[in-house]
Motif scaffolding. Sequence first.
Motif, PDB file in Angstrom:
ATOM      1  N   VAL A   1       3.166 -29.096  32.242  1.00 32.13           N
ATOM      2  CA  VAL A   1       4.125 -30.164  32.551  1.00 32.13           C
ATOM      3  C   VAL A   1       3.343 -31.418  32.919  1.00 32.13           C
ATOM      4  O   VAL A   1       2.667 -31.467  33.949  1.00 32.13           O
TER       5      VAL A   1
ATOM      6  N   ALA B   1       8.703 -28.617  30.399  1.00 29.80           N
ATOM      7  CA  ALA B   1       7.799 -29.709  30.043  1.00 29.80           C
ATOM      8  C   ALA B   1       8.470 -30.705  29.092  1.00 29.80           C
ATOM      9  O   ALA B   1       8.610 -30.415  27.894  1.00 29.80           O
TER      10      ALA B   1
ATOM     11  N   ALA C   1      13.425 -31.754  27.016  1.00 27.88           N
ATOM     12  CA  ALA C   1      12.480 -30.637  27.100  1.00 27.88           C
ATOM     13  C   ALA C   1      13.127 -29.397  26.496  1.00 27.88           C
ATOM     14  O   ALA C   1      14.340 -29.364  26.265  1.00 27.88           O
TER      15      ALA C   1
ATOM     16  N   ALA D   1       3.622 -33.073  25.582  1.00 27.95           N
ATOM     17  CA  ALA D   1       3.762 -31.622  25.384  1.00 27.95           C
ATOM     18  C   ALA D   1       3.579 -31.347  23.899  1.00 27.95           C
ATOM     19  O   ALA D   1       4.536 -31.306  23.134  1.00 27.95           O
TER      20      ALA D   1
ATOM     21  N   ASP E   1      10.233 -29.504  37.257  1.00 29.75           N
ATOM     22  CA  ASP E   1       8.813 -29.634  36.912  1.00 29.75           C
ATOM     23  C   ASP E   1       8.018 -28.409  37.349  1.00 29.75           C
ATOM     24  O   ASP E   1       7.168 -27.904  36.612  1.00 29.75           O
TER      25      ASP E   1
ATOM     26  N   SER F   1       7.461 -35.937  34.015  1.00 25.91           N
ATOM     27  CA  SER F   1       8.463 -35.352  34.897  1.00 25.91           C
ATOM     28  C   SER F   1       9.851 -35.329  34.258  1.00 25.91           C
ATOM     29  O   SER F   1      10.139 -36.080  33.325  1.00 25.91           O
ATOM     30  N   ASN F   2      10.715 -34.442  34.756  1.00 26.24           N
ATOM     31  CA  ASN F   2      12.091 -34.302  34.265  1.00 26.24           C
ATOM     32  C   ASN F   2      12.988 -35.388  34.866  1.00 26.24           C
ATOM     33  O   ASN F   2      13.843 -35.139  35.715  1.00 26.24           O
TER      34      ASN F   2
ATOM     35  N   THR G   1       0.391 -24.533  36.571  1.00 21.41           N
ATOM     36  CA  THR G   1       1.641 -24.219  35.875  1.00 21.41           C
ATOM     37  C   THR G   1       1.534 -23.040  34.937  1.00 21.41           C
ATOM     38  O   THR G   1       2.439 -22.780  34.159  1.00 21.41           O
TER      39      THR G   1
ATOM     40  N   ASP H   1       3.785 -22.040  26.188  1.00 24.25           N
ATOM     41  CA  ASP H   1       4.185 -23.122  27.087  1.00 24.25           C
ATOM     42  C   ASP H   1       3.172 -24.262  27.052  1.00 24.25           C
ATOM     43  O   ASP H   1       1.965 -24.041  26.876  1.00 24.25           O
TER      44      ASP H   1
END
Length: 213
Positions: free
Chosen positions: A115, A154, A125, A61, A149, A118-119, A14, A112
Amino acid sequence: MKVAPRFSRLLAATLILAGCERIETVPEVGGARPAAAVGPVEVAIETSQGEFLIAVHPEWAPLGAERFLTLVESGYYDDARFHRVVPDFIVQWGLAGDPGLTAEWMNAYIPDDPVVASNMRGRIAFAFTEPGTRATQVYINLVDNVRLDSTGFAPFGEVVSGMEVVDALYSGYGEDSGGGLRRGDQSRIVAEGNLHLDLEYPLLDRLMRARKR
């Protein structure tokens, strides 16, 4: 600042883009395993539709969680508008009602985070346009948006109560009030804050206060 937990395999994939102690289990992204963590930090969001509660998970995160809590504690989000509410997608906010306050923070970017979570529906996020440009704007997923994702969004927390309040936030303006899609024009919101939104989009719901519990 504490060093973020190492999620080595995920980071490689990522790079472009206070409660009781318990182990958190989340959907994994790219085969990475989230670390064991102390219970989350709770943040209550008072809105014109009612209140919802976010559990912030720093282990998901770390940099995003720290920035969000800093903005909450400073009162940055108080009296903001939910300026982008897109049905079956997201609710977004994070441009301050006072344009002077927005100007202080909008270019205070944080790196950043990988991730890890998960979304999924209810997860929160940071929004951004390019890698390395997370600052103040956040979104809550109204549905499972796992496609986000792979593009570096994240999640750092999730709504644990009051999701019906999030669902009820006014969505009639769609992309128009928020400046359009990811690369849309938000210049008037940035320059005029609530003065612009309240005049042009008076039905937007308000974020009255955000506070740690």
